[in-house]
Design a protein around this motif. Structure first.
Motif, PDB file in Angstrom:
ATOM      1  N   ARG A   1       1.370  18.569  44.849  1.00 23.87           N
ATOM      2  CA  ARG A   1       0.248  18.403  43.913  1.00 23.87           C
ATOM      3  C   ARG A   1      -0.960  19.215  44.356  1.00 23.87           C
ATOM      4  NH1 ARG A   1      -0.798  12.379  43.372  1.00 23.87           N
ATOM      5  NH2 ARG A   1       1.025  12.085  44.649  1.00 23.87           N
ATOM      6  N   LEU A   2      -1.241  19.197  45.655  1.00 21.30           N
ATOM      7  CA  LEU A   2      -2.375  19.955  46.173  1.00 21.30           C
ATOM      8  C   LEU A   2      -2.164  21.462  46.025  1.00 21.30           C
ATOM      9  CD1 LEU A   2      -3.193  17.962  49.419  1.00 21.30           C
ATOM     10  CD2 LEU A   2      -4.550  18.056  47.320  1.00 21.30           C
ATOM     11  N   LEU A   3      -0.931  21.907  46.253  1.00 16.12           N
ATOM     12  CA  LEU A   3      -0.649  23.341  46.154  1.00 16.12           C
ATOM     13  C   LEU A   3      -0.652  23.839  44.711  1.00 16.12           C
ATOM     14  CD1 LEU A   3       2.172  23.791  48.809  1.00 16.12           C
ATOM     15  CD2 LEU A   3      -0.236  24.390  49.020  1.00 16.12           C
ATOM     16  N   ASN A   4      -0.413  22.950  43.776  1.00 15.09           N
ATOM     17  CA  ASN A   4      -0.321  23.351  42.376  1.00 15.09           C
ATOM     18  C   ASN A   4      -1.605  23.126  41.582  1.00 15.09           C
ATOM     19  OD1 ASN A   4       2.373  24.314  42.456  1.00 15.09           O
ATOM     20  ND2 ASN A   4       3.062  22.195  42.593  1.00 15.09           N
ATOM     21  N   ILE A   5      -2.678  22.804  42.260  1.00 15.29           N
ATOM     22  CA  ILE A   5      -3.956  22.577  41.588  1.00 15.29           C
ATOM     23  C   ILE A   5      -4.526  23.916  41.092  1.00 15.29           C
ATOM     24  CG2 ILE A   5      -5.353  22.713  43.674  1.00 15.29           C
ATOM     25  CD1 ILE A   5      -6.918  20.282  42.580  1.00 15.29           C
ATOM     26  N   LYS A   6      -5.148  23.878  39.911  1.00 16.06           N
ATOM     27  CA  LYS A   6      -5.662  25.114  39.307  1.00 16.06           C
ATOM     28  C   LYS A   6      -7.034  24.883  38.695  1.00 16.06           C
ATOM     29  CE  LYS A   6      -1.125  26.847  37.963  1.00 16.06           C
ATOM     30  NZ  LYS A   6      -0.253  27.204  36.851  1.00 16.06           N
ATOM     31  N   GLY A   7      -7.647  25.981  38.293  1.00 22.42           N
ATOM     32  CA  GLY A   7      -8.877  25.954  37.517  1.00 22.42           C
ATOM     33  C   GLY A   7     -10.031  25.241  38.190  1.00 22.42           C
TER      34      GLY A   7
ATOM     35  N   GLY B   1      -0.845  28.189  47.675  1.00 18.92           N
ATOM     36  CA  GLY B   1      -0.811  27.415  46.443  1.00 18.92           C
ATOM     37  C   GLY B   1      -0.947  28.304  45.223  1.00 18.92           C
ATOM     38  N   THR B   2      -1.429  27.712  44.142  1.00 19.85           N
ATOM     39  CA  THR B   2      -1.530  28.439  42.869  1.00 19.85           C
ATOM     40  C   THR B   2      -2.962  28.833  42.516  1.00 19.85           C
ATOM     41  OG1 THR B   2      -1.662  26.332  41.704  1.00 19.85           O
ATOM     42  CG2 THR B   2       0.522  27.346  41.906  1.00 19.85           C
ATOM     43  N   VAL B   3      -3.886  28.660  43.436  1.00 19.77           N
ATOM     44  CA  VAL B   3      -5.288  28.987  43.192  1.00 19.77           C
ATOM     45  C   VAL B   3      -5.424  30.493  42.970  1.00 19.77           C
ATOM     46  CG1 VAL B   3      -7.597  28.977  44.219  1.00 19.77           C
ATOM     47  CG2 VAL B   3      -6.047  27.075  44.634  1.00 19.77           C
ATOM     48  N   SER B   4      -6.214  30.860  41.959  1.00 17.84           N
ATOM     49  CA  SER B   4      -6.437  32.290  41.718  1.00 17.84           C
ATOM     50  C   SER B   4      -7.447  32.825  42.738  1.00 17.84           C
ATOM     51  CB  SER B   4      -6.964  32.523  40.301  1.00 17.84           C
ATOM     52  OG  SER B   4      -8.309  32.101  40.203  1.00 17.84           O
ATOM     53  N   LEU B   5      -7.388  34.114  42.977  1.00 16.59           N
ATOM     54  CA  LEU B   5      -8.309  34.750  43.915  1.00 16.59           C
ATOM     55  C   LEU B   5      -9.758  34.577  43.466  1.00 16.59           C
ATOM     56  CD1 LEU B   5      -8.856  36.514  46.397  1.00 16.59           C
ATOM     57  CD2 LEU B   5      -8.523  38.520  44.968  1.00 16.59           C
ATOM     58  N   ILE B   6     -10.020  34.669  42.177  1.00 17.28           N
ATOM     59  CA  ILE B   6     -11.386  34.536  41.649  1.00 17.28           C
ATOM     60  C   ILE B   6     -11.928  33.128  41.893  1.00 17.28           C
ATOM     61  CG2 ILE B   6     -12.796  34.565  39.547  1.00 17.28           C
ATOM     62  CD1 ILE B   6     -11.999  37.343  40.533  1.00 17.28           C
ATOM     63  N   VAL B   7     -11.128  32.113  41.601  1.00 21.60           N
ATOM     64  CA  VAL B   7     -11.558  30.728  41.841  1.00 21.60           C
ATOM     65  C   VAL B   7     -11.813  30.529  43.329  1.00 21.60           C
ATOM     66  CG1 VAL B   7     -10.788  28.311  41.824  1.00 21.60           C
ATOM     67  CG2 VAL B   7     -10.472  29.739  39.792  1.00 21.60           C
TER      68      VAL B   7
END
Length: 186
Positions: free
Chosen positions: A90-96, A124-130
């Motif tokens: 769940r932590l690795l798949n957090i976004k936005g 994880g799935t966090v974008s570089l910009i975020v």
């Protein structure tokens, strides 16, 4: 280490800013070495505000480069292994915005290792910009607190003595509790 870095920065004044940034970036990429000695050296050589800004800049650039390198090198391997655990998954798949506020919050907590936050974000799935914005914004208050503390300790003010006393007590409590815990396990 701090004394060595101060000596290098003073001896190579023309490129001292570049050296400081490169050392900070390298420490960020390694991920396990505290950067407080770089902050101390920067404050001693460049003064409080310029040294603080230089440390902030080096840590921010280092975090972004580390994120990119960790993502390229570890995401496939580590991501698959950690997805077996529901909470970690769940932590690795957090976004936005949820990812933004989680990274921002973790950067504000001084006892959470910066390298760990960067590594977890990268695999994880966090974008570089975020990551870039949350990490950099979160580093501002953390860097100001670190710079103030280092400045007070290096100038051996009353606040510096208090800071060292509190850190010593916390360290002593930690050591005693671990000794007690290890004895109970035996």
């Amino acid at each position: 280490m701090q004394d060595w870095l101060v000596e290098v920065l003073v001896n190579y004044k023309e490129i001292a800013v570049v050296i400081s940034l490169l050392v900070n970036i390298l420490i960020s990429i390694i991920g396990v070495i505290p950067s407080v000695f770089i902050t101390a050296a920067n404050l001693l050589v460049f003064g409080f505000w310029k040294g603080t800004f230089l440390s902030f800049l080096g840590e921010s650039i280092g975090a972004i480069l580390s994120f990119w390198l960790y993502r390229k090198g570890f995401k496939r391997v580590v991501g698959k292994k950690l997805n077996k655990y529901p909470l970690v998954s769940r932590l690795l798949n957090i976004k936005g915005k949820d990812a933004f506020f989680l990274i921002l919050s973790l950067r504000l907590l001084p006892f959470i290792p910066s390298g760990l936050v960067t590594f977890a974000s990268a695999v994880g799935t966090v974008s570089l910009i975020v990551f870039l914005f949350a990490s950099s914004i979160g580093k501002i208050p953390a860097m100001l607190i670190e710079a103030y503390s280092v400045d007070q300790v290096t100038n051996w003010t009353t606040e510096g003595k208090l800071i060292l006393s509190i850190l010593s007590i916390v360290g002593l409590i930690y050591v005693i509790s671990n000794i007690s815990k290890n004895q109970k396990e035996k």
